[in-house]
Design a protein around this motif. Structure first.
Motif, PDB file in Angstrom:
ATOM      1  N   LYS A  35     -86.102 -42.655 -71.894  1.00  0.00           N
ATOM      2  CA  LYS A  35     -87.225 -42.409 -70.986  1.00  0.00           C
ATOM      3  C   LYS A  35     -88.471 -41.963 -71.753  1.00  0.00           C
ATOM      4  N   ASN A  36     -88.260 -41.117 -72.748  1.00  0.00           N
ATOM      5  CA  ASN A  36     -89.395 -40.654 -73.549  1.00  0.00           C
ATOM      6  C   ASN A  36     -90.034 -41.805 -74.328  1.00  0.00           C
ATOM      7  N   VAL A  37     -89.175 -42.667 -74.926  1.00  0.00           N
ATOM      8  CA  VAL A  37     -89.704 -43.809 -75.672  1.00  0.00           C
ATOM      9  C   VAL A  37     -90.475 -44.745 -74.746  1.00  0.00           C
ATOM     10  N   PHE A  38     -89.901 -44.995 -73.564  1.00  0.00           N
ATOM     11  CA  PHE A  38     -90.582 -45.866 -72.598  1.00  0.00           C
ATOM     12  C   PHE A  38     -91.914 -45.268 -72.150  1.00  0.00           C
ATOM     13  N   ILE A  41     -99.829 -48.592 -74.135  1.00  0.00           N
ATOM     14  CA  ILE A  41    -100.337 -49.778 -73.438  1.00  0.00           C
ATOM     15  C   ILE A  41    -101.582 -49.443 -72.636  1.00  0.00           C
ATOM     16  N   TYR A  42    -101.555 -48.338 -71.926  1.00  0.00           N
ATOM     17  CA  TYR A  42    -102.715 -47.969 -71.120  1.00  0.00           C
ATOM     18  C   TYR A  42    -103.896 -47.536 -71.979  1.00  0.00           C
ATOM     19  N   LEU A  43    -103.605 -46.944 -73.127  1.00  0.00           N
ATOM     20  CA  LEU A  43    -104.707 -46.649 -74.050  1.00  0.00           C
ATOM     21  C   LEU A  43    -105.344 -47.940 -74.564  1.00  0.00           C
ATOM     22  N   LEU A  44    -104.496 -48.958 -74.836  1.00  0.00           N
ATOM     23  CA  LEU A  44    -105.036 -50.255 -75.256  1.00  0.00           C
ATOM     24  C   LEU A  44    -105.885 -50.889 -74.154  1.00  0.00           C
ATOM     25  N   LEU A  45    -105.397 -50.778 -72.903  1.00  0.00           N
ATOM     26  CA  LEU A  45    -106.181 -51.306 -71.779  1.00  0.00           C
ATOM     27  C   LEU A  45    -107.511 -50.570 -71.623  1.00  0.00           C
TER      28      LEU A  45
END
Length: 339
Positions: free
Chosen positions: A52-55, A62-66
């Motif tokens: 869960k932590n890795v996910f 991903i959201y930082l990239l977005l």
């Protein structure tokens, strides 16, 4: 759900302690094998928590990239908008009409004399009966004198003729001039076109009107001894300040006139035909392709995505912290139970 569980645990700490005491009391009476003690349950819980932590970390990246892509889009959108404001695009539209506003044709014949002027239709020009002799003048004409707009000293004489109107019937105007003597090796008559003959007639200061026309419009020539066919097209240009300017484009074809008069003459004959090329008025204007409302809508969508991504990242971090605290709490509980 995790937050509700944490709040419920924080609100009822006594019940949790009583439950822990009961578990301790019950478990104290049960003897577990050495192989099963503290191995199966905690390891599975640890692996699930680790996944869960890795996910969560992957989602956060991903959201930082977005967010980075959204910031780049904002910068690119603003740059494109500023570039389009600096470089407007020329827009050309065509409007079909059945009748034109009759143009004015200003001739500067000098010593030449107008012999005949007629309106014909469907491109049919009957042969001249007495070329070089005065004929019928069926056109509406005006004669005017005014000073040259460029020198303000020379007087100019202009013969203004009403041009064709009916483009569907292919109306044309046929004029014949005669020049008896010339002191040049070649002979030609200057003319210019302006947009409205009626505006010239109704003008209170016709001399000033002609001076403005000569300053604004180009002039052309047609030569003696030829039949010159002029096909006109009208172009309207809308300026940035809202004003509108009108100019003519023309296609000229020249055909040699065979003089069949019995006696050789030293005089010159001029023949010229004016006709509309097509029924389309061309309108040219500069337009800005950048729409501010589209840019505002795009920026609003991008900023909403940024705020949503930031909110999700904040919730993800909080959720990871809560999961970590619960894992540490369970680890302490298991350690206390084993001890």
């Amino acid at each position: 759900q995790l937050s509700e569980d944490v709040e419920r645990v924080s609100e009822n700490p006594t019940e949790e302690r009583e439950g822990d005491m009961e578990v301790h009391e019950d478990s104290s009476s049960v003897i577990l094998p050495d192989g099963e003690l503290g191995t199966t349950g905690p390891s599975l819980r640890f692996s699930k928590t680790c996944l869960k932590n890795v996910f969560s970390v992957i989602l956060l990246f991903i959201y930082l990239l977005l967010m980075a892509v959204a910031v780049f889009l904002v910068y690119q959108t603003i740059s494109d908008f500023r570039e389009k404001l600096k470089h407007p695009v020329m827009s050309v539209t065509y409007k079909e009409v059945s009748l034109y506003d009759a143009p004015g044709i200003a001739f500067y014949p000098g010593k030449a004399r107008l012999l005949s002027c007629k309106h014909h239709y469907y491109d049919h020009i009957p042969p001249l009966i007495n070329p070089g002799q005065p004929g019928d003048i069926e056109c509406t004409t005006q004669r005017i004198n005014y000073t040259d707009p460029f020198t303000n000293q020379t007087m100019k004489y202009a013969l203004v003729v009403q041009g064709p109107r009916d483009v569907k019937k292919r109306e044309l105007v046929f004029l014949q001039f005669h020049l008896n003597e010339t002191d040049q090796d070649f002979s030609a008559i200057d003319y210019l076109l302006f947009s409205s003959f009626q505006e010239f007639v109704s003008s209170p200061e016709k001399a000033k009107f002609m001076k403005d026309c000569e300053s604004s419009y180009s002039s052309w020539k047609f030569s003696g001894g030829f039949r010159t066919w002029v096909k006109m097209s009208l172009v309207k240009t809308k300026e940035e300040d809202g004003s509108e300017t009108v100019e003519f484009k023309q296609e000229t074809s020249v055909v040699n006139y065979i003089d069949q008069r019995t006696k050789p003459r030293s005089d010159q004959l001029f023949f010229v035909v004016f006709e509309w090329k097509d029924p389309f008025i061309q309108t040219v204007q500069d337009i800005i392709t950048a729409n501010p409302w589209n840019m505002i809508a795009l920026l609003c969508g991008i900023f909403l995505a940024l705020f949503k991504a930031a909110d999700f990242a904040k919730l993800s971090v909080k959720w990871m912290i809560k999961i970590r605290r619960r894992h540490l709490k369970r680890t302490r509980q298991v350690t206390n139970h084993i001890s």
